[in-house]
Structures are given as C-alpha cells and as structure tokens.
Design a protein around this motif. Structure first.
Motif, PDB file in Angstrom:
ATOM      1  N   VAL A  60       0.848  -1.192   0.000  1.00 11.33           N
ATOM      2  CA  VAL A  60       0.000   0.000   0.000  1.00 11.33           C
ATOM      3  C   VAL A  60       0.882   1.240   0.000  1.00 11.33           C
ATOM      4  CG1 VAL A  60      -1.631   1.350   1.413  1.00 11.33           C
ATOM      5  CG2 VAL A  60      -1.930  -1.111   1.178  1.00 11.33           C
ATOM      6  N   ARG A  61       0.528   2.200  -0.846  1.00  9.16           N
ATOM      7  CA  ARG A  61       1.168   3.516  -0.840  1.00  9.16           C
ATOM      8  C   ARG A  61       0.296   4.467  -0.038  1.00  9.16           C
ATOM      9  NH1 ARG A  61       3.595   5.208  -6.664  1.00  9.16           N
ATOM     10  NH2 ARG A  61       3.381   7.257  -5.697  1.00  9.16           N
ATOM     11  N   VAL A  62       0.905   5.160   0.918  1.00 10.32           N
ATOM     12  CA  VAL A  62       0.222   6.215   1.654  1.00 10.32           C
ATOM     13  C   VAL A  62       0.856   7.516   1.165  1.00 10.32           C
ATOM     14  CG1 VAL A  62      -0.417   7.134   3.916  1.00 10.32           C
ATOM     15  CG2 VAL A  62      -0.080   4.657   3.621  1.00 10.32           C
ATOM     16  N   GLU A  63       0.117   8.239   0.348  1.00  9.41           N
ATOM     17  CA  GLU A  63       0.660   9.412  -0.333  1.00  9.41           C
ATOM     18  C   GLU A  63       0.932  10.556   0.645  1.00  9.41           C
ATOM     19  OE1 GLU A  63       1.744   9.224  -3.298  1.00  9.41           O
ATOM     20  OE2 GLU A  63       0.798   7.338  -3.867  1.00  9.41           O
ATOM     21  N   PRO A  64       1.826  11.483   0.275  1.00  7.94           N
ATOM     22  CA  PRO A  64       2.179  12.601   1.165  1.00  7.94           C
ATOM     23  C   PRO A  64       0.972  13.376   1.688  1.00  7.94           C
ATOM     24  CG  PRO A  64       3.709  12.509  -0.658  1.00  7.94           C
ATOM     25  CD  PRO A  64       2.632  11.494  -0.952  1.00  7.94           C
ATOM     26  N   ALA A  65      -0.013  13.642   0.847  1.00  8.04           N
ATOM     27  CA  ALA A  65      -1.187  14.407   1.292  1.00  8.04           C
ATOM     28  C   ALA A  65      -1.934  13.663   2.398  1.00  8.04           C
ATOM     29  CB  ALA A  65      -2.112  14.701   0.112  1.00  8.04           C
ATOM     30  N   GLU A  66      -2.013  12.342   2.288  1.00  6.39           N
ATOM     31  CA  GLU A  66      -2.680  11.562   3.331  1.00  6.39           C
ATOM     32  C   GLU A  66      -1.851  11.543   4.610  1.00  6.39           C
ATOM     33  OE1 GLU A  66      -5.059   7.357   3.961  1.00  6.39           O
ATOM     34  OE2 GLU A  66      -3.757   7.565   2.215  1.00  6.39           O
ATOM     35  N   CYS A  67      -0.528  11.460   4.469  1.00  7.06           N
ATOM     36  CA  CYS A  67       0.350  11.547   5.646  1.00  7.06           C
ATOM     37  C   CYS A  67       0.142  12.882   6.359  1.00  7.06           C
ATOM     38  CB  CYS A  67       1.815  11.389   5.235  1.00  7.06           C
ATOM     39  SG  CYS A  67       2.254   9.741   4.639  1.00  7.06           S
ATOM     40  N   ASP A  68       0.049  13.954   5.580  1.00  8.96           N
ATOM     41  CA  ASP A  68      -0.177  15.285   6.155  1.00  8.96           C
ATOM     42  C   ASP A  68      -1.528  15.366   6.850  1.00  8.96           C
ATOM     43  OD1 ASP A  68       2.267  16.246   5.228  1.00  8.96           O
ATOM     44  OD2 ASP A  68       1.401  17.135   3.417  1.00  8.96           O
ATOM     45  N   ALA A  69      -2.566  14.842   6.217  1.00  7.50           N
ATOM     46  CA  ALA A  69      -3.916  14.933   6.762  1.00  7.50           C
ATOM     47  C   ALA A  69      -4.080  14.118   8.050  1.00  7.50           C
ATOM     48  CB  ALA A  69      -4.935  14.479   5.717  1.00  7.50           C
ATOM     49  N   LEU A  70      -3.472  12.944   8.092  1.00 10.67           N
ATOM     50  CA  LEU A  70      -3.663  12.036   9.221  1.00 10.67           C
ATOM     51  C   LEU A  70      -2.608  12.182  10.301  1.00 10.67           C
ATOM     52  CD1 LEU A  70      -4.522   8.754   7.276  1.00 10.67           C
ATOM     53  CD2 LEU A  70      -6.118  10.302   8.430  1.00 10.67           C
ATOM     54  N   GLY A  71      -1.425  12.671   9.949  1.00 13.59           N
ATOM     55  CA  GLY A  71      -0.277  12.609  10.844  1.00 13.59           C
ATOM     56  C   GLY A  71       0.419  11.279  10.618  1.00 13.59           C
ATOM     57  N   MET A  72       1.701  11.230  10.879  1.00 15.51           N
ATOM     58  CA  MET A  72       2.491  10.063  10.505  1.00 15.51           C
ATOM     59  C   MET A  72       2.087   8.792  11.256  1.00 15.51           C
ATOM     60  SD  MET A  72       4.075  11.064   7.959  1.00 15.51           S
ATOM     61  CE  MET A  72       4.717   9.428   7.709  1.00 15.51           C
ATOM     62  N   HIS A  73       1.773   8.894  12.536  1.00 20.19           N
ATOM     63  CA  HIS A  73       1.443   7.682  13.277  1.00 20.19           C
ATOM     64  C   HIS A  73       0.143   7.057  12.770  1.00 20.19           C
ATOM     65  CE1 HIS A  73       1.388   4.714  16.424  1.00 20.19           C
ATOM     66  NE2 HIS A  73       0.163   5.094  16.739  1.00 20.19           N
ATOM     67  N   VAL A  74      -0.892   7.866  12.629  1.00 15.19           N
ATOM     68  CA  VAL A  74      -2.172   7.341  12.159  1.00 15.19           C
ATOM     69  C   VAL A  74      -2.035   6.832  10.722  1.00 15.19           C
ATOM     70  CG1 VAL A  74      -4.573   7.944  11.634  1.00 15.19           C
ATOM     71  CG2 VAL A  74      -3.515   8.770  13.742  1.00 15.19           C
ATOM     72  N   ALA A  75      -1.304   7.563   9.880  1.00 11.31           N
ATOM     73  CA  ALA A  75      -1.080   7.120   8.500  1.00 11.31           C
ATOM     74  C   ALA A  75      -0.365   5.771   8.477  1.00 11.31           C
ATOM     75  CB  ALA A  75      -0.281   8.164   7.729  1.00 11.31           C
ATOM     76  N   ASP A  76       0.599   5.598   9.364  1.00 10.51           N
ATOM     77  CA  ASP A  76       1.340   4.335   9.462  1.00 10.51           C
ATOM     78  C   ASP A  76       0.397   3.188   9.824  1.00 10.51           C
ATOM     79  OD1 ASP A  76       3.247   2.322   9.842  1.00 10.51           O
ATOM     80  OD2 ASP A  76       4.315   3.358  11.430  1.00 10.51           O
ATOM     81  N   ILE A  77      -0.377   3.360  10.879  1.00 14.85           N
ATOM     82  CA  ILE A  77      -1.284   2.302  11.335  1.00 14.85           C
ATOM     83  C   ILE A  77      -2.321   1.984  10.254  1.00 14.85           C
ATOM     84  CG2 ILE A  77      -3.007   1.652  13.071  1.00 14.85           C
ATOM     85  CD1 ILE A  77      -0.025   1.789  14.048  1.00 14.85           C
ATOM     86  N   GLN A  78      -2.882   3.028   9.632  1.00  9.07           N
ATOM     87  CA  GLN A  78      -3.872   2.784   8.573  1.00  9.07           C
ATOM     88  C   GLN A  78      -3.236   2.074   7.377  1.00  9.07           C
ATOM     89  OE1 GLN A  78      -6.516   5.873   7.380  1.00  9.07           O
ATOM     90  NE2 GLN A  78      -7.229   6.243   9.456  1.00  9.07           N
ATOM     91  N   GLY A  79      -2.020   2.461   7.020  1.00  8.90           N
ATOM     92  CA  GLY A  79      -1.334   1.799   5.914  1.00  8.90           C
ATOM     93  C   GLY A  79      -1.074   0.338   6.211  1.00  8.90           C
TER      94      GLY A  79
END
Length: 188
Positions: A60-79
């Motif tokens: 799975v790719r978690v794009e920069p905009a999604e990392c920005d919107a969620l924050g890195m920890h939440v983006a990591d867990i969701q990814g």
C-alpha cells in the motif's frame, strides 16, 4: 507480518507491506533480514525471492497528502491495516513492527524491532523498502533537482540543501517542520 518504509522521510509516499511466508523448506528465503541490514543489491535479490516464494504479498502507498492529513502515526497504522486486509490469504495471526494494529479480525502482536526477530516482518520490511526505493527513483526523474534517487526523500543534509534551494515540491510532506521552514525561505 507487516512493516513500513518511509515513515521518517519528508518526501514521497510511505509504503506499507504485508507478507505471509511459507513454512515449506523449498520456499524459505535465503539471506532474509531486516531491510536496513541488507545492501541495496541484497535487498533486490531478497525482494525477488520473496515475490516468487511468499504465500501472499500486499503493498500500500500512503501518499504525502494523506500523511499530512492524518499525521504520521495514524497514516502508518492505517497503511499497515490496509496492507494486511489486502492479502489474498487471510492470516491466522499478525505480527507488526513496533505498533499494534487493530480492526483486523484476527489476533496480532506488535513486536519491538520485529523486522529483526520475525522473518515475516523482515520480509515485509524488504518489500516496503524496495518498492519505496523504486518509487523514489521514478520521482528523481520527475524532480531531478532534488536527487531523490540518492537520499530517497529522507531528511539528510544533502536533501535539506536542495529543499532550501528549491522549496518543497509536490511530493514533500508539509507535516514536517523542515519542509514548512524551507517553504518560507524561498517565498518571493
């Protein structure tokens, strides 16, 4: 097992991977280790072997905009969650590197330094790292002034010089202080 690559990078996507390995001796991965402990050449070889011998692999790719919107920890867990849910074989138990991932419908365990102690997590780390490195090499062609093929978007001194000279580009993550500071340095 599941792991990510690029969580600490200030440019490019974060890539998460999930891998189910076989327990058959003929499908064992030679030289499998944490991706950070392998040379680039060894990672590429191990990656190819994982892709042919693993029971299932999902990326799975978690794009920069999604990392920005969620924050890195939440983006990591969701990814990690998305990668695990995309496996075409349902795991009976999940090991993740560092952080627990809920909502999988199967038991799991977060393992500190899991990429060094569990083969399935090490395999996920290799798949995520090699995939992300390939993505960043493509971005190096699109944004040659940043040298993404060299530093892969991580916050190195060389990357910071390029960032301060050219400002952020379309794949920089605004949730990183150094990116926001660099944008102010190059504003007209």
């Amino acid at each position: 097992g599941a792991d990510e690559a690029g969580r600490g990078a200030c440019a490019g996507p974060m890539v998460t991977a999930a891998v189910i390995l076989s327990d058959l001796p003929s499908r064992q991965i030679t030289g499998l280790r944490d991706s950070k402990l392998l040379t680039e050449l060894a990672r590429e070889r191990v990656y190819a072997e994982i892709m042919t011998k693993a029971v299932s692999v999902a990326v799975v790719r978690v794009e920069p905009a999604e990392c920005d919107a969620l924050g890195m920890h939440v983006a990591d867990i969701q990814g990690l969650r998305r990668a695990l849910l995309r496996l075409d074989v349902r795991p009976s138990f999940v090991l993740t590197d560092g952080f627990p991932v809920d909502g999988l419908g199967v038991p799991g365990l977060a393992v500190w330094k899991g990429d060094r102690v569990a083969a399935c997590v090490a395999a996920a780390s290799v798949v995520a790292k090699v995939t992300r490195d390939h993505i960043m090499a493509q971005y190096a062609d699109e944004y040659p002034e940043y040298d993404f093929a060299d530093h892969k978007g991580y916050c190195t001194a060389a990357h910071q010089v390029k960032l301060e000279s050219h400002g952020p580009c379309g794949i920089h993550r605004w949730c990183f202080d150094n990116v926001r500071r660099a944008a102010r340095l190059v504003e007209p």
